[in-house]
Design a protein around this motif. Structure first.
Motif, PDB file in Angstrom:
ATOM      1  N   SER A  57      21.372  42.180  45.655  1.00  0.00           N
ATOM      2  CA  SER A  57      21.471  42.764  44.321  1.00  0.00           C
ATOM      3  C   SER A  57      20.326  42.308  43.415  1.00  0.00           C
ATOM      4  O   SER A  57      20.217  42.740  42.287  1.00  0.00           O
ATOM      5  CB  SER A  57      22.816  42.380  43.682  1.00  0.00           C
ATOM      6  N   SER A  58      19.461  41.430  43.932  1.00  0.00           N
ATOM      7  CA  SER A  58      18.365  40.949  43.076  1.00  0.00           C
ATOM      8  C   SER A  58      17.230  41.967  43.041  1.00  0.00           C
ATOM      9  O   SER A  58      17.014  42.700  44.006  1.00  0.00           O
ATOM     10  CB  SER A  58      17.846  39.611  43.607  1.00  0.00           C
ATOM     11  N   ASP A  59      16.506  41.997  41.919  1.00  0.00           N
ATOM     12  CA  ASP A  59      15.353  42.896  41.817  1.00  0.00           C
ATOM     13  C   ASP A  59      14.328  42.569  42.884  1.00  0.00           C
ATOM     14  O   ASP A  59      13.701  43.456  43.456  1.00  0.00           O
ATOM     15  CB  ASP A  59      14.686  42.749  40.436  1.00  0.00           C
ATOM     16  N   VAL A  60      14.185  41.272  43.147  1.00  0.00           N
ATOM     17  CA  VAL A  60      13.178  40.848  44.124  1.00  0.00           C
ATOM     18  C   VAL A  60      13.420  41.546  45.464  1.00  0.00           C
ATOM     19  O   VAL A  60      12.501  42.100  46.070  1.00  0.00           O
ATOM     20  CB  VAL A  60      13.200  39.301  44.293  1.00  0.00           C
ATOM     21  N   ARG A 198      29.202  46.087  40.218  1.00  0.00           N
ATOM     22  CA  ARG A 198      30.198  45.495  41.124  1.00  0.00           C
ATOM     23  C   ARG A 198      29.540  44.621  42.192  1.00  0.00           C
ATOM     24  O   ARG A 198      30.135  43.683  42.698  1.00  0.00           O
ATOM     25  CB  ARG A 198      31.029  46.582  41.796  1.00  0.00           C
ATOM     26  N   GLU A 199      28.275  44.937  42.535  1.00  0.00           N
ATOM     27  CA  GLU A 199      27.577  44.150  43.564  1.00  0.00           C
ATOM     28  C   GLU A 199      27.403  42.700  43.116  1.00  0.00           C
ATOM     29  O   GLU A 199      27.569  41.775  43.893  1.00  0.00           O
ATOM     30  CB  GLU A 199      26.174  44.714  43.821  1.00  0.00           C
ATOM     31  N   ASN A 200      26.983  42.530  41.889  1.00  0.00           N
ATOM     32  CA  ASN A 200      26.852  41.171  41.350  1.00  0.00           C
ATOM     33  C   ASN A 200      27.026  41.231  39.830  1.00  0.00           C
ATOM     34  O   ASN A 200      26.068  41.409  39.086  1.00  0.00           O
ATOM     35  CB  ASN A 200      25.490  40.562  41.700  1.00  0.00           C
ATOM     36  N   PRO A 201      28.297  41.098  39.399  1.00  0.00           N
ATOM     37  CA  PRO A 201      28.584  41.272  37.972  1.00  0.00           C
ATOM     38  C   PRO A 201      27.814  40.285  37.089  1.00  0.00           C
ATOM     39  O   PRO A 201      27.520  40.579  35.939  1.00  0.00           O
ATOM     40  CB  PRO A 201      30.089  41.046  37.871  1.00  0.00           C
ATOM     41  N   LEU A 202      27.449  39.113  37.642  1.00  0.00           N
ATOM     42  CA  LEU A 202      26.741  38.119  36.826  1.00  0.00           C
ATOM     43  C   LEU A 202      25.390  38.638  36.341  1.00  0.00           C
ATOM     44  O   LEU A 202      24.888  38.238  35.298  1.00  0.00           O
ATOM     45  CB  LEU A 202      26.531  36.822  37.612  1.00  0.00           C
TER      46      LEU A 202
END
Ligand code: HAM
Length: 419
Positions: A57-60, A198-202
């Motif tokens: 889920s990170s942009d990287v 939902r993938e990474n709510p944080l």
């Protein structure tokens, strides 16, 4: 043929390259001062190393990886960050690396983002990693090191933002709570997060979009849902920072852009830079990373600073003094003096004084112009008159003041002064 460097990359030429070199030098000096050992890892790695650790889920991982297939059909990626490679290299090396191990690197990184000021496709990081300890003192040491380094290289204004992200014990329950909250406010999120939260709510928490920010401001806070062990750990980190006299600001929405963080997360922010690129660097704890790679559990904490960002922050904070002139440019008049001049250059260099002279026979005026441009502190003139008397005329280039010095005393004279 295109002569400009590829989009998102830059050539580093003087005087900027000199400034970058000073950042490197200070990185080596500082990391060594704190007992960190220098290491290098390959410029490219198996893609999986980054996709499994930085998180889908990170942009990287989603947008920025420079991935390619080699001739053997392997899927590889140019290193976008240094933490996963260091864990792979050090923990993967097994018992030969005694823990805790304190590592540092000064390396190129590559991320395929949209290039803009402070956001490059090829950039440099100074990073440190402490592997093999959960102690809050380790978190605090990295935080202090990075902060001291930034101050020492001349950044006047650095805000230290800190947060804790909980761990495998307390984060799942918090994550569930946050999901429920975001579900209820879904319509207010920006498009990308409305689809993907939902993938990474944080991740929504540190989104810079104004709408997301409003949602984040009212979201449940991890601070209210920490387990005892995480709370105690964070208190320990903050206590050490207080003891160091390092002011910090607690930012509940600081989550960082990579998925491997647990517990401590921190960022060094420059108020002189525009939002979105104001992070000079950051880091945190990544206790589960080694296990993701199938390695023995090995806690870790560290940071990376963006060296181009630091130069931009220094520029934005205002002009500073020119670098101090250094060394000697030897100027010769007449053939007879040339070999004696070359000998003087050798002597100076042996004595640790930067020294140079023209490669070709040039008029005196041209040699003085070269001396001025070279950044030397002195021109040492060796002509017939000097050869006869076994002396050298030393001219201080800053103000043109001259004095005659015995040939044998030149090295001592210039190494004792402002070279
Ligand atoms: P990061 O926040 O992804 O963390 O990157 C650290 C710093 O690298 C950023 O704060 C920024 O200054 C610089 N940076 C990142 N992307 C770019 C870019 N495209 N152009 C210029 N500068 C950039 C990490 O990389 C983690 N490995 C840090 C870490 C070490 N965490 C634990 N240990």
């Amino acid at each position: 043929m295109e002569l400009a460097p590829p989009r998102g990359t830059t050539d580093l030429l003087p005087p900027r390259s000199d400034r970058m070199r000073r950042l490197y030098d200070d990185a080596h000096r500082f990391a060594t001062l704190y007992g960190y050992r220098y290491l290098e890892t390959p410029a490219f790695e198996a893609t999986e190393l980054f996709s499994r650790t930085a998180g889908d889920s990170s942009d990287v991982v989603r947008k920025e990886m420079y991935s390619f297939q080699d001739k053997g059909g392997r899927t590889l990626t140019l290193r976008p960050e240094g933490t996963a490679p260091v864990v792979r290299a050090v923990v993967g090396a097994g018992s030969s690396a005694s823990l805790p191990f304190k590592a540092y690197y000064v390396e190129l990184m590559w991320r395929y983002g949209r290039p803009q000021k402070g956001r490059l496709r090829e950039f440099r990081q100074f990073g440190v990693e402490v592997l093999g300890t959960e102690a809050p003192a380790a978190d605090a040491e990295t935080i202090v090191l990075g902060h001291e380094y930034l101050r020492r290289v001349g950044v006047k204004d650095v805000a230290l933002e800190v947060n804790t992200l909980g761990d495998a014990t307390c984060r799942p329950a918090y994550r569930k709570l946050l999901l429920e909250y975001l579900e209820a406010h879904r319509d207010r999120l920006r498009d990308e997060h409305r689809e993907r939260f939902r993938e990474n709510p944080l991740r929504v928490l540190d989104c810079t979009d104004e709408a997301c920010r409003q949602v984040a401001a009212e979201a449940p806070k991890i601070a209210d849902h920490l387990c005892d062990a995480c709370r105690e750990h964070f208190d320990g980190v903050l206590g050490s920072l207080d003891e160091e006299g390092l002011p910090w600001k607690r930012v509940d929405t600081l989550v960082r852009g990579l998925d491997y963080y647990v517990r401590t997360a921190y960022e060094y922010v420059s108020p002189a830079l525009p939002e979105g690129q104001s992070s000079l660097g950051g880091g945190g704890r990544y206790d589960g990373l080694a296990e993701i790679l199938g390695l023995p559990p090995t806690p870790g904490v560290g940071f990376a600073l963006g060296l181009e960002r630091i130069l931009i922050a220094l520029d934005a904070e205002g002009p500073r003094g020119e670098p101090r002139p250094r060394g000697v440019f030897v100027v010769t008049v007449g053939d007879a003096a040339a070999s004696s001049a070359r000998e003087l250059v050798r002597e100076l260099r042996r004595g640790g004084v930067p020294a140079q002279m023209a490669f070709e026979d040039r008029p005196l005026k041209a040699q003085f112009r070269m001396a001025d441009r070279s950044g030397a502190a002195f021109a040492a003139v060796l002509g017939e008159r000097e050869a006869e008397k076994d002396t050298v005329t030393l001219r201080r280039l800053a103000d043109g003041r001259e004095e005659t010095v015995p040939r044998g005393a030149v090295v001592g004279k210039v190494s004792g002064s402002d070279v």
